[in-house]
Design a protein around this motif. Structure first.
Motif, PDB file in Angstrom:
ATOM      1  N   ASP A 208       0.826  -1.217   0.000  1.00  0.00           N
ATOM      2  CA  ASP A 208       0.000   0.000   0.000  1.00  0.00           C
ATOM      3  C   ASP A 208       0.854   1.258   0.000  1.00  0.00           C
ATOM      4  O   ASP A 208       0.542   2.238  -0.693  1.00  0.00           O
ATOM      5  CB  ASP A 208      -0.912   0.030   1.230  1.00  0.00           C
ATOM      6  N   VAL A 209       1.906   1.248   0.816  1.00  0.00           N
ATOM      7  CA  VAL A 209       2.729   2.449   1.018  1.00  0.00           C
ATOM      8  C   VAL A 209       4.197   2.049   1.096  1.00  0.00           C
ATOM      9  O   VAL A 209       4.549   1.062   1.750  1.00  0.00           O
ATOM     10  CB  VAL A 209       2.335   3.189   2.322  1.00  0.00           C
ATOM     11  N   ILE A 210       5.054   2.822   0.443  1.00  0.00           N
ATOM     12  CA  ILE A 210       6.506   2.680   0.583  1.00  0.00           C
ATOM     13  C   ILE A 210       7.020   3.913   1.316  1.00  0.00           C
ATOM     14  O   ILE A 210       6.741   5.043   0.920  1.00  0.00           O
ATOM     15  CB  ILE A 210       7.200   2.553  -0.780  1.00  0.00           C
TER      16      ILE A 210
ATOM     17  N   ALA B  77      16.174   5.045 -12.017  1.00  0.00           N
ATOM     18  CA  ALA B  77      15.194   4.356 -12.856  1.00  0.00           C
ATOM     19  C   ALA B  77      14.925   2.947 -12.336  1.00  0.00           C
ATOM     20  O   ALA B  77      13.769   2.487 -12.328  1.00  0.00           O
ATOM     21  CB  ALA B  77      15.678   4.318 -14.301  1.00  0.00           C
ATOM     22  N   MET B  78      15.962   2.236 -11.882  1.00  0.00           N
ATOM     23  CA  MET B  78      15.779   0.863 -11.424  1.00  0.00           C
ATOM     24  C   MET B  78      14.949   0.796 -10.150  1.00  0.00           C
ATOM     25  O   MET B  78      14.032  -0.031 -10.036  1.00  0.00           O
ATOM     26  CB  MET B  78      17.147   0.199 -11.212  1.00  0.00           C
ATOM     27  N   VAL B  79      15.248   1.666  -9.192  1.00  0.00           N
ATOM     28  CA  VAL B  79      14.471   1.622  -7.948  1.00  0.00           C
ATOM     29  C   VAL B  79      13.056   2.127  -8.179  1.00  0.00           C
ATOM     30  O   VAL B  79      12.088   1.621  -7.600  1.00  0.00           O
ATOM     31  CB  VAL B  79      15.185   2.391  -6.820  1.00  0.00           C
TER      32      VAL B  79
ATOM     33  N   MET C 191       9.508   0.164  -7.430  1.00  0.00           N
ATOM     34  CA  MET C 191       8.400   0.774  -6.681  1.00  0.00           C
ATOM     35  C   MET C 191       7.090   0.641  -7.450  1.00  0.00           C
ATOM     36  O   MET C 191       6.054   0.263  -6.883  1.00  0.00           O
ATOM     37  CB  MET C 191       8.698   2.253  -6.413  1.00  0.00           C
ATOM     38  N   HIS C 192       7.133   0.944  -8.741  1.00  0.00           N
ATOM     39  CA  HIS C 192       5.938   0.807  -9.580  1.00  0.00           C
ATOM     40  C   HIS C 192       5.410  -0.627  -9.557  1.00  0.00           C
ATOM     41  O   HIS C 192       4.199  -0.852  -9.516  1.00  0.00           O
ATOM     42  CB  HIS C 192       6.261   1.192 -11.023  1.00  0.00           C
ATOM     43  N   ARG C 193       6.323  -1.584  -9.583  1.00  0.00           N
ATOM     44  CA  ARG C 193       5.917  -2.992  -9.664  1.00  0.00           C
ATOM     45  C   ARG C 193       5.197  -3.453  -8.400  1.00  0.00           C
ATOM     46  O   ARG C 193       4.167  -4.143  -8.469  1.00  0.00           O
ATOM     47  CB  ARG C 193       7.147  -3.876  -9.911  1.00  0.00           C
ATOM     48  N   ILE C 194       5.717  -3.092  -7.246  1.00  0.00           N
ATOM     49  CA  ILE C 194       5.182  -3.657  -5.997  1.00  0.00           C
ATOM     50  C   ILE C 194       4.025  -2.854  -5.415  1.00  0.00           C
ATOM     51  O   ILE C 194       3.268  -3.370  -4.588  1.00  0.00           O
ATOM     52  CB  ILE C 194       6.290  -3.822  -4.938  1.00  0.00           C
TER      53      ILE C 194
ATOM     54  N   GLY D 279      -1.621   3.335  -4.622  1.00  0.00           N
ATOM     55  CA  GLY D 279      -0.673   3.368  -3.518  1.00  0.00           C
ATOM     56  C   GLY D 279       0.325   4.502  -3.693  1.00  0.00           C
ATOM     57  O   GLY D 279       0.355   5.172  -4.730  1.00  0.00           O
ATOM     58  N   TYR D 280       1.156   4.717  -2.695  1.00  0.00           N
ATOM     59  CA  TYR D 280       2.055   5.867  -2.769  1.00  0.00           C
ATOM     60  C   TYR D 280       3.371   5.617  -2.049  1.00  0.00           C
ATOM     61  O   TYR D 280       3.495   4.713  -1.223  1.00  0.00           O
ATOM     62  CB  TYR D 280       1.380   7.127  -2.225  1.00  0.00           C
ATOM     63  N   VAL D 281       4.336   6.441  -2.425  1.00  0.00           N
ATOM     64  CA  VAL D 281       5.666   6.438  -1.820  1.00  0.00           C
ATOM     65  C   VAL D 281       5.843   7.748  -1.068  1.00  0.00           C
ATOM     66  O   VAL D 281       5.581   8.823  -1.620  1.00  0.00           O
ATOM     67  CB  VAL D 281       6.776   6.329  -2.890  1.00  0.00           C
ATOM     68  N   VAL D 282       6.274   7.679   0.175  1.00  0.00           N
ATOM     69  CA  VAL D 282       6.696   8.876   0.903  1.00  0.00           C
ATOM     70  C   VAL D 282       8.215   8.925   0.843  1.00  0.00           C
ATOM     71  O   VAL D 282       8.897   8.005   1.297  1.00  0.00           O
ATOM     72  CB  VAL D 282       6.208   8.857   2.361  1.00  0.00           C
TER      73      VAL D 282
END
Length: 254
Positions: free
Chosen positions: A122-124, A136-138, A142-145, A150-153
């Motif tokens: 749900d959240v990173i 780009a790799m990280v 993030m997009h995949r999981i 959902g969102y990244v803080v």
């Protein structure tokens, strides 16, 4: 993984082992991260504000280090997993969780290959990690999981001013800074945001903050308050901020 990335990973493991050897586990000040004000002058408190209500949600602490941020995440009711490339730091994170009598998972693996299922998070929560990595790799991981919506803080060191960057490059490098890491440029920050919708971005910590508390003998909090007041009342100074915190949301599927 390319040879360059492998060398980068080896350097990070070496530096993390040295960092782990100096850590003394102490209780985390949880209260300041449970319900921080949206106008707090401290970027980590603001990052916890950006989390919102995570009760019952699956939260990944990406780059959890020795686990200090895992503790308040659990206290906020999330189901928490911490990931870090360093087995030494993860071992400390596990001890910290055990000592706090909390339930959370911590494991050592790469931020590029977390091993988590597609659309499972749900959240990173990602504090000061991306500037060590291939952006780009990280970002792709993030997009995949992340689940749709959902969102990244994210909290990251930045250097958007090229003039300040050139001036800073003339100063001696800090002994603990890896050759592979540097504050994110504006272009790199834009690269990180691709595919996300940026929400509630704020800038922190003008370059004079350490000068104020070390040279002029202001308290640390007072220095951050002065910086926050300046950034709020004179928006042009944001270009010289040294830290950014933002919520990056993955669009929900139609």
């Amino acid at each position: 993984m390319s040879s360059d990335l492998s060398a980068q990973a080896q350097d990070e493991l070496r530096r993390s082992a040295a960092e782990a050897s100096k850590i003394v586990i102490a209780p985390v000040d949880v209260d300041r991260y449970l319900n921080p004000s949206p106008d707090t002058p401290f970027p980590l408190e603001y990052a916890f504000h950006l989390l919102g209500d995570v009760h019952g949600k699956t939260v990944l602490d990406l780059g959890c280090g020795s686990g200090e941020t895992l503790i308040p995440l659990v206290h906020r009711g999330a189901t928490v997993t911490g990931i870090d490339i360093s087995p030494d730091l993860v071992a400390i994170a596990k001890r910290r969780i055990h000592d706090a009598q909390l339930s959370a998972e911590a494991r050592a693996c790469s931020a590029y290959e977390t091993g988590l299922p597609d659309r499972s998070v749900d959240v990173i929560f990602c504090m000061s990690l991306v500037h060590h990595l291939n952006i780009a790799m990280v970002r792709n991981e993030m997009h995949r999981i992340l689940k749709p919506g959902g969102y990244v803080v994210v909290k990251e060191p930045i250097r958007f001013s090229k003039g300040y960057g050139r001036l800073r490059s003339l100063l001696p490098a800090h002994d603990d800074i890896s050759e592979y890491e540097h504050p994110l440029t504006e272009e790199e920050f834009d690269e990180l945001r691709k595919g996300f919708v940026a929400e509630e971005k704020r800038f922190f910590r003008l370059p004079f903050v350490p000068l104020i508390w070390r040279t002029l003998h202001f308290g640390r909090r007072a220095a951050f308050v002065v910086s926050n007041w300046t950034l709020t009342h004179f928006p042009a100074t944001c270009h010289y901020a040294t830290t950014v915190a933002v919520r990056l949301r993955l669009p929900a599927e139609a």
